[in-house]
Design an enzyme around this catalytic site. Structure first.
Site, PDB file in Angstrom:
ATOM      1  N   ASP A   1       4.016   7.564  -6.636  1.00 50.96           N
ATOM      2  CA  ASP A   1       5.234   7.221  -5.899  1.00 50.96           C
ATOM      3  C   ASP A   1       6.513   7.428  -6.695  1.00 50.96           C
ATOM      4  O   ASP A   1       7.606   7.314  -6.132  1.00 50.96           O
ATOM      5  CB  ASP A   1       5.165   5.752  -5.440  1.00 50.96           C
TER       6      ASP A   1
ATOM      7  N   HIS B   1       0.838  -1.206   0.000  1.00 51.89           N
ATOM      8  CA  HIS B   1       0.000   0.000   0.000  1.00 51.89           C
ATOM      9  C   HIS B   1       0.870   1.252   0.000  1.00 51.89           C
ATOM     10  O   HIS B   1       0.865   2.021  -0.956  1.00 51.89           O
ATOM     11  CB  HIS B   1      -0.911  -0.050   1.226  1.00 51.89           C
TER      12      HIS B   1
ATOM     13  N   HIS C   1      -0.562   1.216 -12.244  1.00 54.77           N
ATOM     14  CA  HIS C   1      -1.511   1.422 -11.147  1.00 54.77           C
ATOM     15  C   HIS C   1      -2.746   0.579 -11.419  1.00 54.77           C
ATOM     16  O   HIS C   1      -3.132   0.408 -12.574  1.00 54.77           O
ATOM     17  CB  HIS C   1      -1.893   2.906 -11.075  1.00 54.77           C
TER      18      HIS C   1
END
Ligand SMILES: CC(C)(COP(=O)(O)OP(=O)(O)OC[C@H]1O[C@@H](n2cnc3c(N)ncnc32)[C@H](O)[C@@H]1OP(=O)(O)O)[C@@H](O)C(=O)NCCC(=O)NCCS
Length: 441
Positions: A374, A279, A318
Site C-alpha cells: 500500500d 483490510h 505487515h
C-alpha cells in the site's frame, strides 16, 4: 481443471508430539502433519462424558491453518510471494492479468489455444443484464462504490440461479468466467454513479484493462483510446492483488462458501470483508499521511512522532512480511511508468525520502518494518484520477480470480466441512426468566 503434482512439497507425516495433561498425568501422542496437529486430536485430551476436551483458543486465526491449499505460497521472512509456484516478480514482468487468472483457477499456465479461448470467453461475458444496471442506478447519488459492488455481485446470483449447482464443473466454470468478466463493468459503473455520469457499456475490442479504462473514463468520443502504458500499469496492479492466501476476505469467501452457497454470494462476502479499513484501506491512509507531512523537511519531525508512538508510518509493516513486500518493489517500478504519462505526483518525492530515512533508522530496522503493497499503490491510483473510495474496488477486481481459485479448492476438498468455530462461553447460565410485568411492577 487438473493440476500437476510435479513440484508439490511432500507431506511429512512421520512425526509426533507428546502432550502430558498435568491435570491427570495422562500422555497423548499427536501426529504432526506438515507442521500441524489436528485440533480434533487435541479435543481427545481430557475428554470425558462431562468434559468436551481441550480446544484451541485463537481469535483471528493467527496460528490456525484452516485449509490445505496449493494456490499461493508466501514466505514473509524472505519476502517471497508465488502463485501456483511462480514468483510474483516474473508474473508481473512477463504475464498478463488474464493469464494469471487462468493460472490461479486452473493451476497451470494455459496453452495458446486455452489462453485464446479463456480471453475470448471472458471478453464475451463483460456485459451485464439491463435490470442489474437499473438496480445500480437505484443507489443514492453519493453511494460508496464498494457498497454498490458488493450488492451488485450478490445480485448476480439472482440472474444466474443455476450457479447453485456448485458440484457441476461446467456450471462452475461458467460462473467463474462471468464473474471475472463482469467485475470491471460493475466496478466502473460504481465509479461513474457517484459522479453522475452515464454508465459506459463494455468495448469488447479492447483488452481487459483497456476496456476497464474505457468504462471508467470515456465521455462523448465514439471510441475511447486508452494509453497502453496506463493499461499495462493497471494490469500489473491487478496481478499483484490477484491472491494472497488465507487473508480476511479469502477466509470470508471460504467460510461463506462452506455452506455450499453459490459463488456470487460467497464472493460478495469477500468484497464485504475487503470494504473494512483494516483490510483494504491502508493506501488511502498513506496518501493522507503524505499530504499531511507536506514537504520533505517535515519528515524528521514526523519520524520522531512515529518513534514516540504518536502514530504509525502507514504503508509500513505487515503481519506476514518481515522483509520488503515483493509487491511494493514492483509497484515502485510501475510508478515510473504511470508518472511518465500523468506527470509526477508531488507526493512521490516525500514517499521516497520517507522510505529512505525509515530503512536506515534503527526503530524500523529492528522491528523489520518495510514498505508494504500500500505504500506506493495509492500514489498510482491518485495519478490515474481514482478517488480513494475506488482503491478497494480495484483491489476487489484484482482479487476476484484468487477468491474463485480458493473457492474451487474448497468445493473440491473432501476434508472441508461447514465453517463453524467453537467458542469459549463466558456468559451467565441457568437464570430464571421473570416476565416483564413482574420485573417492572
Ligand atoms: C500491518 C500491521 C497492522 C501489522 O501489524 P502486526 O503484525 O500486528 O505488528 P505489530 O503491531 O505487532 O508491530 C510490531 C512492532 O512494530 C511497530 N509497528 C508496526 N507497524 C508500524 C508502523 N507502520 N509504524 C510504526 N511502528 C510500527 C509496533 O508498534 C510494534 O512495536 P513495539 O514492538 O515497540 O510495540 C502494522 O504494521 C500496521 O499497522 N502498519 C500500518 C498500516 C498498513 O500499512 N497496513 C497495510 C498492511 S498491507
Amino acid at each position: 481443471m487438473t493440476r500437476s503434482a510435479r513440484h508439490r512439497r511432500p507431506i511429512v507425516t512421520d512425526q509426533t508430539l507428546t502432550v502430558r495433561d498435568n491435570r491427570t498425568g495422562d500422555e497423548y501422542e499427536l501426529e504432526i502433519t506438515d507442521g500441524t496437529v489436528r485440533a480434533s486430536d487435541l479435543g481427545k485430551i481430557g475428554k470425558t462424558e462431562d468434559d468436551p476436551g481441550i480446544a484451541v483458543y485463537d481469535p483471528g486465526f493467527t496460528n490456525t491453518a484452516s485449509t490445505r491449499s496449493a494456490v499461493t505460497f508466501i514466505d514473509g521472512e524472505k519476502g517471497i510471494l508465488e502463485y501456483r509456484g511462480y514468483p510474483i516478480e516474473q508474473l508481473a514482468e512477463s504475464s498478463t492479468f488474464l493469464e494469471v487468472a487462468y493460472l490461479l483457477i486452473h493451476g497451470e499456465l494455459p496453452t495458446k489455444e486455452q489462453h485464446d479461448q479463456w480471453v475470448h470467453d471472458i471478453t464475451f461475458h463483460t456485459f451485464v443484464h439491463e435490470n442489474l444496471k437499473s438496480l445500480m442506478q437505484g443507489f443514492r447519488y453519493d453511494a460508496h462504490p464498494m457498497g454498490m459492488l458488493l450488492s451488485s455481485v450478490g445480485a448476480l446470483s439472482t440472474f444466474y440461479p443455476e450457479a447453485r449447482a456448485i458440484h457441476d464443473p461446467d456450471v462452475r466454470r461458467e460462473q467463474i468466467v462471468r464473474m471475472i468478466a463482469k467485475m470491471p463493468t460493475l466496478g466502473a459503473w460504481s465509479f461513474r454513479h457517484a459522479q453522475g455520469k452515464p454508465y459506459v457499456y463494455p468495448d469488447n475490442e479492447l483488452s481487459y484493462t483497456e476496456n476497464f479504462l474505457s468504462m471508467l473514463f470515456k465521455m462523448s468520443e465514439p471510441k475511447y483510446d486508452p494509453d497502453p502504458r496506463l493499461a499495462k500499469a493497471l494490469d500489473v496492479l491487478l496481478i499483484l492483488h490477484a491472491d494472497h492466501e488465507q487473508n480476511c476476505s479469502t477466509n470470508a469467501v471460504r467460510s461463506v462458501g462452506s455452506s455450499q452457497v453459490d459463488p456470487y454470494s460467497a464472493v460478495s462476502a469477500g468484497i464485504a470483508a475487503l470494504y473494512g479499513p483494516l483490510h483494504g484501506g491502508a493506501n488511502e491512509a498513506v496518501l493522507r499521511m503524505l499530504k499531511r507531512i507536506g514537504t520533505k523537511d517535515k519528515i524528521p519531525e514526523f519520524i520522531e512522532g512515529v518513534k514516540n508512538g504518536d502514530e504509525k508510518l502507514m504503508g509500513f509493516g505487515h503481519r506476514v512480511y518481515k522483509n520488503y513486500d515483493p509487491r511494493a518493489k514492483i509497484i515502485k517500478k510501475a510508478c515510473d511508468d504511470v508518472f511518465e504519462v500523468t506527470g509526477v505526483n508531488p507526493l512521490l518525492e516525500i514517499a521516497q525520502e520517507l522510505e529512505k530515512i525509515a530503512l536506515e533508522d534503527e526503530y524500523f530496522v529492528s522491528r523489520k518494518l518495510y514498505p508494504n503493497v500500500d505504500f506506493y499503490s495509492g500514489l498510482i491510483y491518485e495519478a490515474l484520477q481514482f478517488p480513494p473510495e475506488m482503491f478497494t474496488v480495484l483491489f476487489a477486481i484484482g482479487r476476484t480470480p484468487g477468491w474463485l481459485a480458493q473457492w474451487l479448492e474448497l468445493v473440491d476438498d473432501k476434508e472441508q466441512k461447514i465453517a463453524r468455530p467453537k467458542q469459549v462461553y463466558t456468559g451467565d447460565r441457568t437464570l430464571e426468566f421473570v416476565p416483564a410485568e413482574q420485573r417492572w411492577a
